[in-house]
Each structure stands twice: as C-alpha cells, then as structure tokens.
Enzyme design. Structure first.
Site, PDB file in Angstrom:
ATOM      1  N   CYS A 176      13.020  -7.075  16.749  1.00 30.63           N
ATOM      2  CA  CYS A 176      13.873  -8.212  17.051  1.00 30.63           C
ATOM      3  C   CYS A 176      14.320  -8.930  15.799  1.00 30.63           C
ATOM      4  O   CYS A 176      13.995 -10.109  15.598  1.00 30.63           O
ATOM      5  CB  CYS A 176      13.135  -9.160  17.970  1.00 30.63           C
ATOM      6  N   TYR A 187       3.911   4.899   0.988  1.00 28.84           N
ATOM      7  CA  TYR A 187       4.142   3.479   1.284  1.00 28.84           C
ATOM      8  C   TYR A 187       4.908   3.239   2.591  1.00 28.84           C
ATOM      9  O   TYR A 187       5.576   2.219   2.735  1.00 28.84           O
ATOM     10  CB  TYR A 187       4.864   2.793   0.108  1.00 28.84           C
ATOM     11  N   PRO A 235      -0.567   9.068 -10.281  1.00 27.15           N
ATOM     12  CA  PRO A 235       0.600   9.211  -9.397  1.00 27.15           C
ATOM     13  C   PRO A 235       0.205   9.071  -7.929  1.00 27.15           C
ATOM     14  O   PRO A 235      -0.785   9.648  -7.484  1.00 27.15           O
ATOM     15  CB  PRO A 235       1.081  10.641  -9.684  1.00 27.15           C
ATOM     16  N   GLY A 236       0.954   8.278  -7.198  1.00 25.11           N
ATOM     17  CA  GLY A 236       0.743   8.190  -5.756  1.00 25.11           C
ATOM     18  C   GLY A 236       1.968   8.762  -5.070  1.00 25.11           C
ATOM     19  O   GLY A 236       1.979   9.847  -4.510  1.00 25.11           O
ATOM     20  N   TYR A 285      12.553  -3.766  -0.153  1.00 26.56           N
ATOM     21  CA  TYR A 285      12.997  -3.449  -1.525  1.00 26.56           C
ATOM     22  C   TYR A 285      14.442  -2.997  -1.580  1.00 26.56           C
ATOM     23  O   TYR A 285      14.884  -2.528  -2.619  1.00 26.56           O
ATOM     24  CB  TYR A 285      12.161  -2.302  -2.104  1.00 26.56           C
TER      25      TYR A 285
HETATM   26  N1  LLP Z   1      -1.735   2.797 -10.438  1.00 26.01           N
HETATM   27  C1  LLP Z   1      -1.657   1.467 -10.264  1.00 26.01           C
HETATM   28  C2  LLP Z   1      -2.537   0.604 -11.040  1.00 26.01           C
HETATM   29  C3  LLP Z   1      -0.757   0.933  -9.352  1.00 26.01           C
HETATM   30  O1  LLP Z   1      -0.679  -0.381  -9.191  1.00 26.01           O
HETATM   31  C4  LLP Z   1       0.081   1.791  -8.600  1.00 26.01           C
HETATM   32  C5  LLP Z   1       1.036   1.263  -7.628  1.00 26.01           C
HETATM   33  C6  LLP Z   1      -0.041   3.179  -8.804  1.00 26.01           C
HETATM   34  C7  LLP Z   1      -0.953   3.647  -9.740  1.00 26.01           C
HETATM   35  C8  LLP Z   1       0.776   4.187  -8.030  1.00 26.01           C
HETATM   36  O2  LLP Z   1       2.126   4.038  -8.199  1.00 26.01           O
HETATM   37  P1  LLP Z   1       3.111   5.191  -7.653  1.00 26.01           P
HETATM   38  O3  LLP Z   1       2.898   6.427  -8.495  1.00 26.01           O
HETATM   39  O4  LLP Z   1       2.764   5.456  -6.241  1.00 26.01           O
HETATM   40  O5  LLP Z   1       4.472   4.610  -7.795  1.00 26.01           O
HETATM   41  N2  LLP Z   1       4.845  -0.614  -2.144  1.00 26.01           N
HETATM   42  C9  LLP Z   1       5.724  -0.246  -3.239  1.00 26.01           C
HETATM   43  C10 LLP Z   1       4.964   0.354  -4.387  1.00 26.01           C
HETATM   44  C11 LLP Z   1       3.884  -0.540  -4.926  1.00 26.01           C
HETATM   45  C12 LLP Z   1       3.101   0.162  -5.965  1.00 26.01           C
HETATM   46  C13 LLP Z   1       1.923  -0.613  -6.390  1.00 26.01           C
HETATM   47  N3  LLP Z   1       1.123   0.030  -7.362  1.00 26.01           N
HETATM   48  C14 LLP Z   1       6.775   0.725  -2.715  1.00 26.01           C
HETATM   49  O6  LLP Z   1       6.821   0.962  -1.529  1.00 26.01           O
HETATM   50  O7  LLP Z   1       7.589   1.203  -3.475  1.00 26.01           O
END
Ligand code: LLP
Length: 463
Positions: A391, A421, A321-322, A364
């Site tokens: 701009c 993010y 989880p991020g 998004y």
């Molecule tokens: N593990 C892998 C292999 C991933 O590619 C990702 C996210 C995560 C974990 C973590 O995902 P999370 O739990 O944070 O959703 N920039 C986009 C999100 C791109 C996520 C890419 N990979 C946004 O702002 O929503």
C-alpha cells in the site's frame, strides 16, 4: 556502471538520464548471461529453466513469489574466489548478503570463511557447523552478550570498530582467560563511487576509526597494550557495488602506510590486512563487473608494491565479498496479477510480491532487469514498471524495463540478480509473508528457507 541516484532522491528518479533505456533490447527473449545465474536457459517450449527445471513447474511446486538460488553457480563462484586469492589469502563470504544453514555448509565445503555481523548470523553459522576459527565478527555496536559468545566459541577474529570496543573486547576476553585475535577497522577517507547510502569509508559515518588525525594509530597503541587482545591486522571496507579498483588502491596504500608507522613506533609488523567487500555485480546489461582473478591480481599487486616501497613483509590479505558471490546466483519469480497501461506514460505490471521481498529499488534507487519467463513472445516491447502489491506508490521492483506488450495476468516474470540483500532485507510490511529460498541443482530443487505462514506471523503476536 550503474546509474547513480537522482540528485533529488528516489521519488524523482523516474526522470531518466538521457539515452538511458531509450531503446528496447533487440530481442526481449534473450537472457543476458551477465545478469542471470549460470545454469539458467530456455527449454524447447521457451520456458526459462534453472538447473534443468522449468519455472512453470517450480512455480507450481513452490508458489510465487519465491527466490530460486542456483547452487551450482554459488559453489562455482566460491571456488573462483578461493582459487583467485590462493593459499596466501583468505576469502570471507559476507553473510549479511544472504545467510542460511545450507549456504554455511556450501561455504564450508568450498573452503571459504564467513563474516558475520550479529549474534543471529553467528548462531546460524555455528548451528550449520562452520568452525569458529573461520568466522570473523563485525559490527559497530556489538553487544556484550554478542562479544562474550564470540570469544567463548573462539571466533577467528573480531573486527574492532571503536575505542570503547577495544576495551570492551579486551575486558571480556581477559575475564574468560582468553586472548582474542582482533583487527581494527579504519576509515581511510575514500568514498567509493556508488550510491551515497552505502558508501562507508569516508569519515563522516558511523563505521571504524579514522586514519586521519592519528586516531587509528592511537587505537593500535591501545590495543597492543591490552593482554586480552592479539592484534593481527587492520581492516578497511570502502563501500558497495564498486567497479572501479582505484578506491581499493588508495585504501590499500593508506592501510600499508599505517602498518609502516606501527612498525616504526612499536617494532611490530602486523601480519594481516583485510580490504573488505563491495565488489560490484551486473544488475542490468550495462554493468560490467570484474572477475575474481582480476580483482585478486589487482589487490595483491597494489599491496605487494606498497609493502616493498615501505620495506614491509607483505601481509596476508583477506577480502569479504558478499554480493559478488550470492547476488548473481538467484532470481525472484513473480506471477503477474494486473497489467495497467497508462496512455503516453508506461504500463504498470503488478506482481504478487514487492518492496517486502526487494526493498533495494525503493531504498537505493537500485536498478534491475526483468524478463517474461513462462513463455517467449514476439510481441512489441512496452515500457513497463514492475510494482508490488503493497500500500504505497514507492513500492517499485523494477523502475524501467521493457516487457512484451502481450503480457497478461498469470504470466510468470523474473527479476535476476536478487541473491544479495533481498531475502536478507525482506520485511513483513503489510503483513506480507516472506518468500522461500529454493536451491536448485542438477535437476533437483529443495527449500532452504521456507515460506512464512500466517501462523508464523501470529506466533510473534502474543495478543
Ligand atoms: N565487509 C563489510 C565490513 C561490510 O560492511 C560489507 C557490506 C561487506 C563486507 C560486503 O559487501 P558486499 O561485497 O556484499 O557489497 N544493503 C546494501 C549493502 C550494504 C552493505 C553493507 N556492508 C545493498 O543492498 O546494496
């Protein structure tokens, strides 16, 4: 669940689906605990506080725009994930959501592991003392230098993303006289219900090796033959901002099926599976995310059940989880510069940041909420669009939200749930200076990533 993108794309997304934000909330001064960090409240003056500190004083000291990160909340979320998954599983925080040296230290103290996906993230992790064996290294096109460094320092695992990489990592490890622990990332043919730009497990995309057509089985076959690799398991990540556990269920079932095939063919039971990240958070009051203990229970039940059915020992599970850890812990504080009512349409509220500190709305069609935080107001709600100072007309921070109609230049407004993010995808567009990240805890605030300066910009421009 969050509204998905307008089918015609972000430029048309001001066509609201029926019933969406049709009515303003009952009280604009209320702060929904679902979207705000844990220690956020209002003081007796009506000023919003975090960690006991008023946003008026914080703006004075640190300037705006700025991200304020509730360290107490961050640590509590780390603990909740670690406790929910227990000692038979591993939680890897996905550093791409937001990474700094302070964050690495908190993760280390709270017992979490770390997923990195670039040399830059790896060096941040190492420089803050994260033990290499607690680091997982990801990416679909890791450079040879990145791989060499990861192997040299001894990262706990490298997640292999292609056939070329299987050979590349094996070769580098062997040349260094090492055997690198690796997982193979597979695509399981699941498309999670989320915005198409951030869905990753369906087959027509760049990540991983498809289970379909026996490709993942072939990757396992090759990896098992190479001396430089110790194949410890299979990895799957099905997308982002997911609320529905059904996608994880299908993914776990298919990964376990591969483990059974590997056992039948090679007589080896791979000891680990990683189900990735992607768990959703509340950006608005309409989102209903699950708690870590519910997620842990659901995932471990699925894996245990599938393994029993296949006659396999239950592998060690890991998750990444991020957003679910850092997302809700921060808000972005802006100062209102102009307020422009457009008769019969909406009011445009311009703030001192924009798409350079939060690209997610433009990219998004992401939804956010926003509140007046430097005071309360009893004025009528007005339909507003919070825009930045860049701009271009797509420079929108919050597409549709209600703010009080007495909003005026100089007021402070804040957008919650910007921990994930936003700083990590911030840019210098229009030579904007990226805002600082200020950690707040128990009445103390400290800069953990400082504001960029014009000298920083000019230092890179070598003339
Ligand atoms: N593990 C892998 C292999 C991933 O590619 C990702 C996210 C995560 C974990 C973590 O995902 P999370 O739990 O944070 O959703 N920039 C986009 C999100 C791109 C996520 C890419 N990979 C946004 O702002 O929503």
């Amino acid at each position: 669940m969050s509204r998905s993108a307008h089918p015609a794309g972000p430029r048309h997304a001001d066509v609201l689906p029926e019933g969406h934000y049709s009515a303003p909330p009952a009280d604009l001064n209320t702060l929904d605990p679902k979207v705000w960090a844990r220690t956020v409240g209002r003081d007796e003056r009506g000023v919003v506080t975090v960690g006991g500190l008023g946003v008026d004083a914080l703006a004075e000291e640190f300037g705006t725009p700025a991200y304020f990160l509730d360290e107490t909340d961050f640590r509590a979320r780390c603990r909740a994930w670690a406790e929910a998954f227990g000692k038979d599983a591993d939680v890897f925080y996905a550093g791409k959501a937001f990474l700094s040296r302070a964050v690495v230290r908190w993760l280390k103290e709270e017992g979490l592991n770390l997923d990195v996906c670039s040399g830059g993230e790896l060096s941040t992790a190492l420089s803050a003392g994260m033990p290499a064996e607690r680091i997982a290294f990801h990416g679909n096109n890791k450079s040879e230098e990145e791989i060499r460094r990861a192997v040299e320092v001894g990262v706990g695992r490298i997640v292999l993303d292609s056939f070329q990489e299987i050979v590349r990592v094996a070769h580098i490890a062997q040349s260094l006289g090492k055997r690198q622990r690796v997982q193979i990332r597979v695509t399981v043919g699941v498309e999670a219900h989320t915005h198409e730009f951030i869905a990753t497990a369906h087959e027509d995309q760049k990540f991983g090796i498809a289970l379909a057509g026996g490709q993942a089985a072939e990757a396992v076959r090759r990896a098992l033959k190479l001396d430089g690799l110790e194949l410890i398991g299979i990895h799957s990540h099905i997308g982002s901002q997911i609320f529905d556990m059904a996608g994880f269920e299908v993914s776990a079932r298919r990964v376990v099926q591969l483990l059974a095939e590997v056992r039948d063919e090679h007589g080896v039971e791979l000891p680990e599976i990683d189900l990735g990240g992607g768990l959703g958070i509340a950006y608005t009051s309409e989102d209903d995310p699950r708690e870590p203990h519910e997620i842990a229970k659901a995932l471990s039940e699925i894996v245990t059940r599938e393994c029993e059915a296949a006659g396999l020992r239950t592998p060690r599970i890991s998750v990444e989880p991020g957003r679910a850890i850092v997302g809700p812990t921060a808000f972005t504080l802006y100062r209102v510069g102009t307020v422009k009512p457009l008769e019969g349409l909406r009011t445009y509220v311009s703030v001192d940041g924009g798409m350079s500190d939060n690209i997610r709305t433009a990219l998004y069609d992401a939804e956010y909420s926003v509140s007046l935080v430097s005071r309360t107001s009893e004025a009528e709600p007005m339909l507003s669009r919070v825009v930045g100072k860049h701009c271009e007309s797509g420079d929108i921070v919050v597409r549709d939200a209600f703010l009080p109609s007495d909003l005026a230049p100089g007021d402070l407004i804040a957008v919650p749930a910007t921990g994930a993010y936003c700083r990590s995808m911030a840019s210098n567009y229009n030579h904007a200076l990226r805002p600082p990240v200020v950690a707040v805890r128990d009445g103390e605030a400290r800069v953990i990533v400082r504001r960029e300066t014009e000298e920083d910009l000019l230092r890179l421009d070598v003339g």
